[in-house]
Design an enzyme around this catalytic site. Structure first.
Site, PDB file in Angstrom:
ATOM      1  N   GLY A   1       0.911  -1.083   0.031  1.00 50.70           N
ATOM      2  CA  GLY A   1       0.117   0.265   0.130  1.00 50.70           C
ATOM      3  C   GLY A   1       0.894   1.132   0.013  1.00 50.70           C
ATOM      4  O   GLY A   1       0.651   2.124  -0.942  1.00 50.70           O
ATOM      5  N   PHE A   2       1.693   1.293   1.021  1.00 45.63           N
ATOM      6  CA  PHE A   2       2.651   2.632   1.087  1.00 45.63           C
ATOM      7  C   PHE A   2       1.950   3.884   1.117  1.00 45.63           C
ATOM      8  O   PHE A   2       2.724   4.951   0.764  1.00 45.63           O
ATOM      9  CB  PHE A   2       3.896   2.461   0.076  1.00 45.63           C
TER      10      PHE A   2
ATOM     11  N   GLY B   1       0.940  -7.008   3.966  1.00 45.49           N
ATOM     12  CA  GLY B   1       2.343  -7.602   3.621  1.00 45.49           C
ATOM     13  C   GLY B   1       3.010  -7.413   4.666  1.00 45.49           C
ATOM     14  O   GLY B   1       4.336  -8.002   4.598  1.00 45.49           O
TER      15      GLY B   1
ATOM     16  N   ARG C   1      10.041  -1.552  21.781  1.00 42.88           N
ATOM     17  CA  ARG C   1      10.058  -2.915  21.826  1.00 42.88           C
ATOM     18  C   ARG C   1       9.725  -3.438  20.509  1.00 42.88           C
ATOM     19  O   ARG C   1       8.963  -2.941  19.853  1.00 42.88           O
ATOM     20  CB  ARG C   1       9.135  -3.518  22.823  1.00 42.88           C
TER      21      ARG C   1
ATOM     22  N   ASN D   1       8.259  -8.638  16.878  1.00 47.55           N
ATOM     23  CA  ASN D   1       8.475  -9.792  16.102  1.00 47.55           C
ATOM     24  C   ASN D   1       9.582  -9.556  15.177  1.00 47.55           C
ATOM     25  O   ASN D   1       9.568  -8.730  14.303  1.00 47.55           O
ATOM     26  CB  ASN D   1       7.228 -10.157  15.312  1.00 47.55           C
ATOM     27  N   PRO D   2      11.031 -10.008  15.798  1.00 45.08           N
ATOM     28  CA  PRO D   2      12.026  -9.642  15.154  1.00 45.08           C
ATOM     29  C   PRO D   2      12.184 -10.038  13.877  1.00 45.08           C
ATOM     30  O   PRO D   2      12.638  -9.322  12.728  1.00 45.08           O
ATOM     31  CB  PRO D   2      13.026 -10.538  15.867  1.00 45.08           C
TER      32      PRO D   2
ATOM     33  N   GLY E   1       5.843   2.633  15.615  1.00 45.50           N
ATOM     34  CA  GLY E   1       5.882   2.203  14.482  1.00 45.50           C
ATOM     35  C   GLY E   1       7.002   1.902  13.960  1.00 45.50           C
ATOM     36  O   GLY E   1       8.055   2.543  14.136  1.00 45.50           O
TER      37      GLY E   1
ATOM     38  N   GLU F   1       7.576   2.774   8.425  1.00 49.52           N
ATOM     39  CA  GLU F   1       8.038   3.688   7.625  1.00 49.52           C
ATOM     40  C   GLU F   1       9.557   4.435   7.892  1.00 49.52           C
ATOM     41  O   GLU F   1      10.295   4.701   6.986  1.00 49.52           O
ATOM     42  CB  GLU F   1       7.134   5.161   7.542  1.00 49.52           C
TER      43      GLU F   1
HETATM   44 MO1  MOS Z   1       1.987   5.253   5.064  1.00 51.95          MO
HETATM   45  S1  MOS Z   1       2.613   6.606   3.460  1.00 51.95           S
HETATM   46  O1  MOS Z   1       1.203   6.364   6.144  1.00 51.95           O
HETATM   47  O2  MOS Z   1       0.745   4.155   4.169  1.00 51.95           O
END
Ligand code: MOS
Length: 758
Positions: free
Chosen positions: A263-264, A490, A649, A652-653, A722, A725
């Site tokens: 998606g990105f 994904g 933390r 999931n590595p 998060g 990104e």
């Molecule tokens: Mo990301 S650019 O907030 O899907």
């Protein structure tokens, strides 16, 4: 400036206590678990949006305008309508009435790239705008018929170059309702007075989204109800927006999206879903509308170009007295998404004065959107290259210069950092990468190749958007189902959240299942802003708390848990136990059997994201890169990359490492390849294919090592930040800085291609 509040109640937690899950050492969280959707995808059993078979299906082809501005003067659809297999040709002359698309993010639920009404009049707003949709019995018949459509335009003067747009004047940019402008002190005066300074301009080009799965939707009306199989990172947002456009109740639209091929930022609502639904309505048949790769370039917006002025003033010891980061980006008037390239600069470094400003110049083009760390990806290119340039001017190591300007609290907000261990990340990364081997610019040569090292800081904000909710259904056989309107594009969401839910409930992984990707499920959770896992986490915590309260009621006075409150117990060993006395335990099966219940259902909304008001919250990285540049041809190859991350933390590595690497690969593309070729004569994208729009392929990607601090942030659900990104941020600058170290040539204009190095 926000007010600093020393003690933040961690609002999603009972009594503001630290989440006990953060400190579990032997649970599922933190284990390298493989993706649960992996086997389905390998077997081809995961059904994507363009793969849903519906009876009586028609297939859509979309015709695009070839001018940037004006009107459709004549439209000849006769030959197309009579072509074999054609069911319908829809244009502005016969499209059903539709309301304008709600503008992205002006309402928490809105999900459109622009605010135009779709195919309601003869106006053209950008080169590539859909002007007709052909429905046919097969895709090939639709594509052929589309080629027979003839259009005449009355073109009007369009603004299609940055120079022309700037000449018409710029306006202050706003990002999600907040101004992209900030001044603290007199930064210009401090810069003028600074004994050491750098003042330069960086440029980054337009970029377009190219997920491996092009945008597609399969949809059908059942009376007034609309069913959409979409490729979506915002199912609830898309359902809400489509309901607004077709003027029906939100409950009458059901959008599902179990699998998404990337998606990105791009897999939200664009004109194709609206056109698919409108043409399905008109034809009275289901429609599959799958954009071609070219179609994605025409219809789906991307990242606007930026022209960034970065100036930093420093004392002889390296301390910053002034940070100036200003400049221009472009967008259409129908959009609210200026590339917010100053965001990372707001909290990156301490300085006495700041001047930050994003101005917008208006161009007749497709609407911009979120794209792979919008703002930070290109903003850190400007800022982090400038710091490298200043380090050179000061004769200092660029890592030491950064550490010397490490802020104690957020330098522009004044709030404390919730968890910031970037110095540790730098030290660990430098050691592992062998940073001490770095030589002076242009001095390391291996045959034809000039070799150099560079580094840069990456940063991405921690977000948690409002609107999250979850439902937990616990059955007497000790199984739980967690339902949440979230998305798996994904990145491993389903896998990670399965393990988090199982751990929180005290159940083995095989006893828990996750339902997601359906707009009828609880919550309005966007898979965007790298915030989905925090949002799901806070929602599941809230639902689990309701579940525990309900279970304690059912357990009653005959249970070992008798007399305990919800704050005192947690999920443990397939039941509930007193947190500090786990022998006081009763299994879920036992509680439900005694109460004569088959199941308990608990649903709750996540509390408002108050943590964001109390703390400055971000993910961080130190990116290290070694490149070689061919002295004869100017070709740049990346030898190796190391990312040292500080993202709270790591849940999931295995999936985390994959996300970090994926982001870094996008950063390599941003640094060396990606560029939308925009024809300034007519506003048309010239390289609307993967043959002409270059992204990294296997041979472009070197070994990428990733390490992390794994220090939990006590102020987020699960202690995590998060990670979706962060990988792309900092990478562009690390590559450009390495190219400088290799060659002594400073390229301030992305992508760093060989013509610029020759
Ligand atoms: Mo990301 S650019 O907030 O899907």
């Amino acid at each position: 400036m926000k007010k600093a509040i020393e003690l933040a109640p961690d609002s999603w937690l009972p009594g503001g206590k630290p989440d006990p899950l953060i400190h579990h050492q032997h649970g599922h969280v933190g284990k390298p678990m493989s993706r649960i959707d992996g086997p389905l995808k390998v077997k081809g059993a995961a059904r994507f949006s363009a793969e849903f078979p519906l009876a009586d299906m028609t297939y859509a082809a979309v015709a695009f305008s070839t001018i940037a501005k004006g009107r459709i003067a004549a439209l000849d659809i006769k030959a197309a309508s009579e072509a074999p297999g054609v069911v319908l040709v829809m244009t502005h002359l016969n499209a059903p009435p539709m309301k304008p698309t709600p503008l992205f993010m002006t309402n928490a639920k809105a999900a459109g790239g622009d605010n135009l009404a779709v195919m309601q009049d003869d106006r053209i707003h950008w080169n590539g705008q859909p002007i007709a949709v052909v429905l046919a019995e097969t895709q090939e018949q639709a594509d052929h018929a589309k080629s027979l459509i003839r259009v005449e335009y009355e073109a009007e003067p369009a603004t299609t170059s940055l120079a022309a747009a700037k000449a018409q004047g710029t306006e202050p940019g706003q990002f999600m309702g907040e101004p992209l402008k900030l001044e603290i002190g007199d930064a210009e005066a401090q810069l003028a007075a600074a004994p050491h300074k750098i003042s330069v301009t960086y440029r980054t080009p337009r970029q377009n989204h190219n997920a491996i799965e092009p945008h597609a939707a399969t949809m059908a009306w059942n009376g007034e109800e609309l069913r959409v199989h979409d490729a979506s990172q915002g199912v609830a947002h898309t359902a809400w927006s489509l309901a607004k456009i077709f003027d029906i109740d939100e409950k009458q639209v059901n959008v599902t999206s179990p699998y998404v091929g990337g998606g990105f930022g791009s897999k939200c609502l664009w004109q194709h879903q609206v056109l698919g639904a409108a043409s399905a309505k008109l034809a009275g048949r289901p429609v599959r509308i799958a954009l071609s790769r070219e179609g994605v370039f025409r219809v789906v917006g991307g990242r606007g170009l930026t022209e960034q002025h970065v100036a930093i003033g420093a004392q002889p010891d390296g301390r910053f007295t002034s940070i100036i980061h200003t400049g221009v980006t472009v967008m259409t008037r129908h959009n609210a998404f200026p590339e917010p390239f100053i965001i990372a600069t707001r909290s990156g470094y301490a300085a006495d004065t700041f001047k930050l400003d994003v101005e917008v110049a208006y161009i007749d083009m497709a609407a911009n959107t979120f794209m792979r760390a919008p703002g930070e990806a290109v903003g850190t290119f400007g800022l982090e290259c400038a710091i490298d340039e200043l380090a050179e001017e000061l004769g200092m190591d660029p890592i030491e210069l950064r550490i010397r300007n490490e802020p104690e609290k957020d330098p522009t907000e004044g709030t404390p950092f919730s968890s910031r261990h970037i110095v540790e990340a730098y030290r660990a990364g430098a050691e592992r990468f062998g940073w001490s081997q770095r030589t002076a610019p242009g001095t390391r040569r291996e045959g034809e190749w000039l070799v150099g090292m560079g580094c840069a800081t990456g940063t991405y904000p921690y977000y948690r958007m409002p609107g999250g909710a979850a439902r937990i259904t616990l059955t007497r056989d000790g199984r739980a189902t967690v339902a949440v309107a979230a998305h798996e594009m994904g990145m491993g969401t389903a896998t990670v959240n399965l393990s988090v839910a199982a751990e929180r409930l005290g159940l083995p992984l095989y006893s828990v299942s996750i339902e997601y990707g359906d707009s009828t499920l609880p919550g309005v959770i966007l898979a965007g802003g790298s915030q989905q896992t925090a949002s799901i986490g806070a929602s599941v915590i809230a639902a689990q708390r309701v579940l525990v309260t309900e279970l304690l009621k059912l357990a009653g006075n005959d249970s070992p848990l008798a007399g305990l409150g919800a704050d005192q117990v947690g999920g443990y060993d397939a039941g509930l136990a007193k947190l500090d006395e786990p022998e006081r335990h009763e299994s879920y099966a036992s509680i439900l059997s005694r109460a004569g219940r088959d199941e308990v259902v608990a649903e709750a909304s996540a509390p408002a994201p108050l943590e964001l008001q109390h703390w400055s919250m971000h993910s961080y990285s130190a990116i290290f890169c070694e490149v070689r540049v061919n002295a004869v041809t100017g070709e740049t190859r990346v030898n190796r990359v190391l990312g040292s991350f500080d993202c709270g933390r790591i849940l999931n590595p295995k999936t985390a490492a994959s996300q970090f690497r994926g982001g870094i690969i996008m950063g390599l593309g941003l640094a060396l390849m990606e560029e939308t070729e925009f024809d300034e004569r007519n506003g048309r994208i010239m390289n609307a294919s993967l043959a002409d729009y270059h992204v990294p392929v296997h041979l472009d990607v070197p070994p990428i090592e990733v390490i992390w601090t794994d220090i939990p942030d006590p102020h987020t659900p699960m202690g995590a930040h998060g990670i979706g990104e962060i990988g792309i941020t900092g990478t562009g600058a690390a590559v450009a800085n390495a190219v400088y170290n290799a060659t002594g040539k400073r390229i301030r204009d992305l992508p760093v291609t060989l013509d610029k190095l020759m």
